[in-house]
Scaffold this active site. Sequence first.
Site, PDB file in Angstrom:
ATOM      1  N   ARG A 159     -19.576  12.304  14.304  1.00 38.06           N
ATOM      2  CA  ARG A 159     -20.229  11.712  13.131  1.00 38.06           C
ATOM      3  C   ARG A 159     -21.293  10.692  13.488  1.00 38.06           C
ATOM      4  NH1 ARG A 159     -14.917  11.183   9.223  1.00 38.06           N
ATOM      5  NH2 ARG A 159     -14.741  13.422   8.950  1.00 38.06           N
ATOM      6  N   GLY A 170      -0.603   4.496   0.308  1.00 36.93           N
ATOM      7  CA  GLY A 170      -1.363   5.649   0.784  1.00 36.93           C
ATOM      8  C   GLY A 170      -0.528   6.412   1.787  1.00 36.93           C
ATOM      9  N   GLY A 216       0.833  -1.197   0.000  1.00 39.21           N
ATOM     10  CA  GLY A 216       0.000   0.000   0.000  1.00 39.21           C
ATOM     11  C   GLY A 216       0.867   1.246   0.000  1.00 39.21           C
ATOM     12  N   ALA A 248      -0.134   6.145   5.005  1.00 41.64           N
ATOM     13  CA  ALA A 248       0.629   5.329   5.952  1.00 41.64           C
ATOM     14  C   ALA A 248       1.722   4.542   5.232  1.00 41.64           C
ATOM     15  CB  ALA A 248      -0.306   4.386   6.703  1.00 41.64           C
ATOM     16  N   GLU A 306      -5.566   3.118   8.251  1.00 48.49           N
ATOM     17  CA  GLU A 306      -6.925   2.615   8.473  1.00 48.49           C
ATOM     18  C   GLU A 306      -6.982   1.095   8.553  1.00 48.49           C
ATOM     19  OE1 GLU A 306      -9.801   4.196   5.719  1.00 48.49           O
ATOM     20  OE2 GLU A 306     -11.422   2.989   6.544  1.00 48.49           O
TER      21      GLU A 306
END
Lengths: 249, 654
Positions: B348, B60, B58, B62, B443
């Site tokens: 939220r 992203g 990944g 992070a 995440e």
Amino acid sequence: MRLTLEVWRQTDPADAGRFETHVVDDATPEMSVVELLDRLNESIVEDGREPVAFESDCREGICGACGVTVDDRPHGPQSNTPSCHQRLSSWKDGETVRIEPLRSGAYPVVRDLVVDRSALDRIVRAGGHVAIQAGTAPDADTTAVDHALAEMALDFAACIGCGACVAACPNGAAHLFVGSKLQHLASLPGGKEERGKRARAMIAEMEQDFGPCSSFGECADVCPAGIPLAAIAVVNRERMRVVLRGKNN
Amino acid sequence: MTTEFHAPDAIVDGVEIGEILDGQIPDGDPRTAWERRRLGYKLVNPANRRKFRVIVIGTGLAGAGAAAALGELGYDVHAFTYHDAPRRAHSVAAQGGINAARARKVDNDSVDRFVIDTVKGGDFRGREADAFRLGEESVRVIDHLAAIGAPFAREYGGQLATRSFGGVQVSRTYYTRGQTGQQLQIASAQALLRQVDAGTVTLRTRHEMLDLVVEDGRAQGVVVRNLLTGEISAHTAHAVVLATGGYGNVFYFSTLAKNSNASAAWRAVQRGALLASPSFIQFHPTALPVSSRWQSKTILMSESLRNDGRIWVPAKADDTRAPGDIPEDERDYYLERKYPAFGNLTPRDVASRNAHEQIQAGRGVGPLKNSVYLDFRDAIKRVGKKKIAERYGNLFEMYTHATGEDPYTEPMRIAPGAHFTMGGLWSDYDQMTSVPGLFVGGEAGWGYHGANRLGANSLLSACVDGWFTLPYSVPSYLAPLLGTSRLADDAPVVTEAVDRAEARVAKLLAIQGEHGPTYFHRELGDILYEGCGVVRTKESLTTAIEKIRALSARFWTELRVLGDDDRLNQELEKAGRVADYLELAELMCIDALDREESCGAHFRAEHEADGEALRDDNLWAFVSAWGVPGDGRFVRHAEPLNFDAVPLTRRNYK
């Protein structure tokens, strides 16, 4: 609404490719071009044939993955709008939509509508970055950045890397892409020390794969991020600057 | 904790009680835990670093951060992404901002207050010590990202500008218009490419992880598929970092990018890692409503809009008048009415649940009556259209693109949409999963956000993990391995993993049924919104589990994947991802059914008081970390949660 689609099919880079005609009769005006491709693919799959390969990810106009040529124009008829936000309200019932890959010598077709845009990343890799290691940065509040300057940097930093600018250019030039990066990084305190070095490296790499700029301006008209046309002048300014000064900063 | 911890009995079929997990949190004051832990970490001599190979999956925020930082330090990093370019990772889409406890203003912010907000916002189901690390490192994150090219918004004096976000009464959110994630992601991807240029990072794009190689109890490699050629290959390393994002796409309609998926994390679970709180899903209150069959996702509008926008519905049900025709006294600004202290800036989960309640009561607006208004009329009157355009210009444009409506003249319509997964791979304080050598960041992990994440804390957690946690903790794991070589590429366990991945691809292609993977994905999404959505009940979850099992059985007999496995085949990619979603979805519902309390976004209708979530701290003040041995059992391990700095209280945003 009923739309006729002429879609580019190409099995692999070696295949010559051809247009295939399909009809979608339940399209709606608020659908996007990529949703039209979703719809088309669903019926192609139901018919037992391989769906059209195309790229699309965030569908919010920010990842830069989607990018197809629609009716001879990168992304589609609406200016400054990515494919995922091009609505079918641009067409009338019964019209034909022609979808093909982004066209440029620098973007080999991978399959159907998918192209290889890695030449853009090679330019960034060559110099489109800041040589500050994690943990070594100064306090961001002690270096004041003028509000207007920060906003201007953002205007140029907004590039989403979709590559439509290159596909729109009759010369296949990447000046809008490279200029946006050069201007963005030259405007900020963190990027100043390498300003000349960066320009030299990025422009040299750019010239490997992309054509020269003749200031046509098609690039800025299709750019989904609205990068100002001034970016193309930045490339020349930065090039001149580094030649005249002969320094890395 | 003085009393001994006992996990509650399992009442769900197939659930067994596992072990009590040790989060390896440093003893003593959580405020100084990170400093003490770093001092305790082992180091690797700079000359030895290149001898260690670290795989990062990944790119992203992070993943790019971890790969770039480890590369800068001198490790031999191999990074993989299924995108064509690292910049495209879905971190790019986070809009509103990134929190940092820099506390420069005199609005009384501090690291302690950041922790209180984060822990309380998460309804006391996250780790307090992790939240302190998050707050402490947030300061450097802003400095670093600004230095490497993120053009943060500036005040007229040249200082960094901030704004407020939901669940917080101070102004600690740093931003770049409505494109904060994009700017942080591009800066991080550039830093990653700098290391590729320097030769410390080997980057493979268009490669998707299909399996994890575990040998001698340690994660020692991965199996990946080249998406262009279909070639499946193994890559071994001394450690593996998974920074593969969240699994909100399991709901089909979500705010996530179409390709975001859970496969890497789910495969890790199948190889022995544990999945923490899988049912803790955040429904974003300001997503665009689904309005047609071919709409492909619920587009996210930034929560920052709630700073100036006022949320309302018509006071009486089934009111079909245009918003402009509804007089002031016939509008219900329900958040301002019910939560005067926080108003439109409630967290939220509270905002989403209240919208859900209004829509269920028939007061929803729009053609399908499935949304509520977010109105800028008063803000435009107060500060002018120009100021509003400067703050939210591109968000307004995006809304106009998506709906054809102009939010400057008529209110936006918003609805809750599946968004962020607070749950994820369980890891200890050092971000290491229960499989030694397998680390997690962003995440894909779990620790900071408890049962509800505060706005602008996700970019922060990804940056802190990637840039300022893993570069400390991974080397400490590697140090004792000095002198050990990587697992051989032809070791039996490696070839087995490759064979397994190839067999699975062949199995998906061989079914030759009648429906493409998207068909099953949509069905699954409908089941989950109904059964495991904003509000869950024992009945809805039990039904959902039955339906998921039936759908899963149909998937493996009725799936049709056309094409071959030796070139780009997007249907095949989707099929593999949906197969994993089906398994993960079952575990999500089991977790939600098992947890007999309401906390944050996990709202069980059976456990409420005055419409608010009712926690049960006597029984459930722990994180459920699920093991899935693969024989039909679900093993619930538990890490007790202790709160030293933030006293356990009931949340009150009134």
